[in-house]
Design a protein around this motif. Structure first.
Motif, short mmCIF file in Angstrom:
data_model
loop_
_atom_site.label_atom_id
_atom_site.label_comp_id
_atom_site.label_asym_id
_atom_site.label_seq_id
_atom_site.Cartn_x
_atom_site.Cartn_y
_atom_site.Cartn_z
N ASN A 1 35.23 32.56 45.10
CA ASN A 1 36.11 32.90 44.47
C ASN A 1 35.60 33.75 43.10
OD1 ASN A 1 37.92 32.41 46.13
ND2 ASN A 1 38.35 30.26 45.13
N VAL A 2 34.82 33.37 42.48
CA VAL A 2 34.22 33.64 41.17
C VAL A 2 33.24 35.27 41.31
CG1 VAL A 2 32.58 33.06 39.69
CG2 VAL A 2 33.96 31.86 39.93
N TYR A 3 33.08 34.23 42.14
CA TYR A 3 31.71 36.15 42.82
C TYR A 3 32.84 36.88 43.16
CZ TYR A 3 26.75 34.01 42.88
OH TYR A 3 25.99 32.91 42.53
N ALA A 4 33.95 37.04 44.11
CA ALA A 4 35.06 37.71 44.58
C ALA A 4 35.73 38.47 43.13
CB ALA A 4 35.59 36.96 44.87
N LYS A 5 35.36 37.90 41.54
CA LYS A 5 36.16 38.26 40.90
C LYS A 5 35.52 39.25 39.98
CE LYS A 5 39.43 37.76 37.32
NZ LYS A 5 40.69 38.52 37.43
N LEU A 52 40.08 33.43 31.86
CA LEU A 52 40.24 34.72 32.31
C LEU A 52 41.01 35.63 32.41
CD1 LEU A 52 37.16 35.45 34.74
CD2 LEU A 52 37.59 34.64 32.77
N SER A 53 41.23 36.34 31.80
CA SER A 53 43.00 37.53 32.18
C SER A 53 42.34 37.87 32.20
CB SER A 53 43.30 37.38 30.61
OG SER A 53 42.47 39.01 30.37
N SER A 54 43.75 39.00 33.30
CA SER A 54 43.34 40.12 34.22
C SER A 54 42.75 41.17 33.98
CB SER A 54 45.11 40.15 34.71
OG SER A 54 45.62 40.38 33.90
N SER A 55 42.74 41.77 32.15
CA SER A 55 42.17 43.13 32.04
C SER A 55 40.80 42.30 31.67
CB SER A 55 42.72 43.20 30.65
OG SER A 55 42.74 41.83 29.73
N ASP A 56 40.28 41.28 31.30
CA ASP A 56 38.89 40.82 30.63
C ASP A 56 38.12 41.56 32.72
OD1 ASP A 56 39.97 39.07 28.79
OD2 ASP A 56 39.62 36.89 30.49
N MET A 57 36.81 41.76 32.11
CA MET A 57 35.79 42.66 32.56
C MET A 57 34.67 41.00 33.17
SD MET A 57 33.23 45.36 32.89
CE MET A 57 31.80 45.14 34.02
N LEU A 72 35.13 41.64 27.35
CA LEU A 72 33.94 41.64 28.65
C LEU A 72 33.41 40.03 28.22
CD1 LEU A 72 31.65 42.73 30.18
CD2 LEU A 72 30.06 43.39 28.39
N VAL A 73 33.46 39.50 29.66
CA VAL A 73 33.11 37.78 29.42
C VAL A 73 32.26 37.33 30.33
CG1 VAL A 73 34.26 35.88 30.49
CG2 VAL A 73 35.30 37.44 29.70
N PHE A 74 30.86 37.25 29.48
CA PHE A 74 30.00 37.09 30.63
C PHE A 74 30.05 35.02 30.70
CE2 PHE A 74 28.09 40.06 27.82
CZ PHE A 74 27.17 40.66 28.77
N VAL A 75 29.22 34.83 31.78
CA VAL A 75 29.38 33.25 32.29
C VAL A 75 28.15 32.91 32.93
CG1 VAL A 75 30.22 31.93 34.23
CG2 VAL A 75 31.93 33.40 33.00
N ILE A 76 28.22 31.19 32.32
CA ILE A 76 26.93 30.83 32.99
C ILE A 76 27.24 29.86 33.89
CG2 ILE A 76 24.65 29.34 32.11
CD1 ILE A 76 24.60 31.09 29.37
#
Length: 157
Positions: free
Chosen positions: A113-117, A64-69, A100-104
């Protein structure tokens, strides 16, 4: 806006991969889209569920980059109809998000940490699907959303 789908582990089923590729190609006519596979962790037998989630989480966050949602595909996320999902995407595009990044996630879900981001969680169903099937469902729903937004005949109301 760009769209990205991150997923842990490759798709073993060739027929399923062909369908995924077909929808990725269709989707590319509407928006810049990337499907990025994060390789499965090695030697997971020696890891607890928490350790596996943590290691997978580190790999996800590195992509991820800092600007990604970041939006997680999570069983406890918000459920949408296809039309509601198209509206959700339109609002994100209108808001000026670059990517916009969707993650499986992996088999045990996501690390803290992922939930927090994350800036959102979406559930495809109350049912459980294989991670490989979810990829197909996500790219098909993304494609469907763009056909809805363009009033194209793919989706029937």
């Amino acid at each position: 806006m760009n769209l990205k789908l991150l997923a842990i582990g490759r798709t073993d089923d060739k027929q399923l991969q062909q369908l995924i590729d077909q929808y990725v190609k269709r989707l590319s006519h509407y928006i810049k889209f990337d499907l990025e596979i994060i390789p499965d962790l090695k030697n997971t037998k020696n890891l607890s569920e928490a350790q596996q989630k943590e290691k997978e989480g580190e790999l996800i966050l590195k992509k991820l980059s800092s600007s990604d949602m970041l939006v997680l595909l999570d069983e406890n996320g918000k459920q949408f109809s296809s039309v509601e999902f198209s509206t959700y995407l339109q609002k994100r595009m209108n808001s000026g998000i670059k990517t916009l990044v969707f993650v499986i996630g992996g088999p045990y879900g996501f690390s803290e940490n992922v939930y927090a981001k994350a800036q959102g969680k979406i559930s495809l169903s109350k049912m459980t699907f294989s991670h490989q099937m979810v990829r197909l469902f996500v790219v098909e729903q993304l494609y469907r959303a763009f056909t809805i937004l363009r009033n194209e005949p793919y989706h029937h109301r």
